[in-house]
Motif scaffolding. Structure first.
Motif, PDB file in Angstrom:
ATOM      1  N   SER A  26       0.979  -1.221  -0.003  1.00  0.00           N
ATOM      2  CA  SER A  26      -0.064  -0.071  -0.225  1.00  0.00           C
ATOM      3  C   SER A  26       0.802   1.137   0.022  1.00  0.00           C
ATOM      4  N   GLN A  27       2.187   1.342   0.413  1.00  0.00           N
ATOM      5  CA  GLN A  27       3.337   2.185   0.743  1.00  0.00           C
ATOM      6  C   GLN A  27       4.078   2.230  -0.368  1.00  0.00           C
ATOM      7  N   THR A  28       3.568   1.189  -1.682  1.00  0.00           N
ATOM      8  CA  THR A  28       4.239   1.176  -2.568  1.00  0.00           C
ATOM      9  C   THR A  28       3.899   2.043  -3.321  1.00  0.00           C
ATOM     10  N   GLU A  29       1.901   1.806  -3.774  1.00  0.00           N
ATOM     11  CA  GLU A  29       0.775   2.318  -4.460  1.00  0.00           C
ATOM     12  C   GLU A  29       0.973   3.848  -4.079  1.00  0.00           C
ATOM     13  N   LEU A  30       1.135   4.199  -3.081  1.00  0.00           N
ATOM     14  CA  LEU A  30       1.200   5.267  -2.301  1.00  0.00           C
ATOM     15  C   LEU A  30       2.409   6.791  -2.795  1.00  0.00           C
ATOM     16  N   LEU A  31       3.536   6.276  -3.114  1.00  0.00           N
ATOM     17  CA  LEU A  31       4.292   7.117  -3.471  1.00  0.00           C
ATOM     18  C   LEU A  31       4.426   6.590  -4.830  1.00  0.00           C
ATOM     19  N   PHE A  32       3.595   5.803  -6.161  1.00  0.00           N
ATOM     20  CA  PHE A  32       3.837   6.432  -7.040  1.00  0.00           C
ATOM     21  C   PHE A  32       2.823   6.830  -7.143  1.00  0.00           C
ATOM     22  N   ASP A  33       1.240   7.105  -6.832  1.00  0.00           N
ATOM     23  CA  ASP A  33      -0.256   8.651  -6.682  1.00  0.00           C
ATOM     24  C   ASP A  33       0.859   9.467  -6.776  1.00  0.00           C
ATOM     25  N   LEU A  34       2.009   9.573  -6.050  1.00  0.00           N
ATOM     26  CA  LEU A  34       2.907  10.954  -5.811  1.00  0.00           C
ATOM     27  C   LEU A  34       3.625  11.104  -6.747  1.00  0.00           C
TER      28      LEU A  34
END
Length: 265
Positions: A26-34
């Motif tokens: 979930s943190q990987t997805e957040l970084l991508f979306d940032l």
């Protein structure tokens, strides 16, 4: 730059990290979306959103076991972990390679706190605040939907053999409440094994898609008098924090509509 993670551990960074390893999907997805995908040099095999991330970054293992030599060879500026997803032993070993930020998210405010910590660490405060504003707006829409419907009591299953549910003191429990449901297992903590002979009265049984991938065929394995109460749900929306929360609010709105069609009373 001196920052603290959610376990109140101090990290000392010379500058915003340019080489990031994320060991939490979930943190990987957040970084991508940032917009930080180009800085993600390492991810886990479970980092499936977006699908292309595992092709763009190096896969360094899973969430419980990683290839320490591979991580070291990537020369990371920071490694992102989670208290529940990753082990203390892993964090200790990773700390020898680079500063390790450990998240600990059991509530929505704690998810927001993590996102703001990332805003500081990765110098993307504005993007974080815009994301939080969008999540809050969607949450208000969800609240309006909840107010129109009677509260439903549910049991949220995460595993079978043994059969396990998400109970109190978990992010899933918090999100169930936020989404307008009463968890039947508030009297127990974390992830208890259930006894079918003592199963509580519920309106619905949620079979989650993760960590155990429940399917229609598994409904036949529970007591017959409960089978018509089962609803298959997308576990990512109940257990992933970060940018996934924006999509989760819309998912919960639609789930309420489905639930009300099944049982409008």
């Amino acid at each position: 730059m001196q920052v603290f993670d959610q376990l109140n551990r101090r990290l000392c960074l010379d500058k915003a990290p340019q080489r990031i390893i994320s060991l939490v999907p979930s943190q990987t997805e957040l970084l991508f979306d940032l917009g930080l995908a180009d800085k993600l040099v390492g991810v886990t095999k479970f980092c499936v959103h977006p699908k292309k991330i595992r092709k763009q970054s190096n896969v360094v293992g899973g969430t419980k076991q990683v290839h320490l030599d591979k991580i070291a060879s990537l020369n990371p500026d920071i490694i992102l972990c989670n208290k529940e997803e990753n082990t203390p032993e892993m964090v200790d070993e990773l700390q020898k390679i680079a500063p390790v930020h450990v998240s600990d998210v059991n509530t929505l405010p704690e998810a927001f706190q993590l996102m703001r910590q990332y805003g500081v660490i990765f110098n993307c405060d504005l993007a974080i605040e815009e994301m939080l504003a969008a999540i809050n707006q969607k949450q208000q829409q969800l609240q309006q939907q909840i107010n129109k419907a009677p509260l439903k009591k549910v049991a949220y299953f995460i595993w079978k053999d043994p059969w396990m549910v998400a109970a109190n003191q978990t992010f899933i429990h918090h999100i169930l409440h936020l989404a307008g449901y009463q968890n039947a297992y508030t009297h127990q903590s974390r992830y208890p094994v259930i006894d079918w002979n003592k199963f509580p009265q519920v309106d619905f049984i949620f079979f989650s898609s993760e960590p155990f991938p429940f399917k229609e065929k598994h409904i036949q394995e529970i007591p017959e008098n409960l089978q018509d109460k089962v609803v298959l749900v997308n576990g990512e929306f109940f257990s992933w924090y970060g940018s996934r929360l924006l999509k989760a609010m819309s998912y919960f709105i639609n789930l309420h509509k489905e639930i009300n069609r099944i049982n409008p009373s």
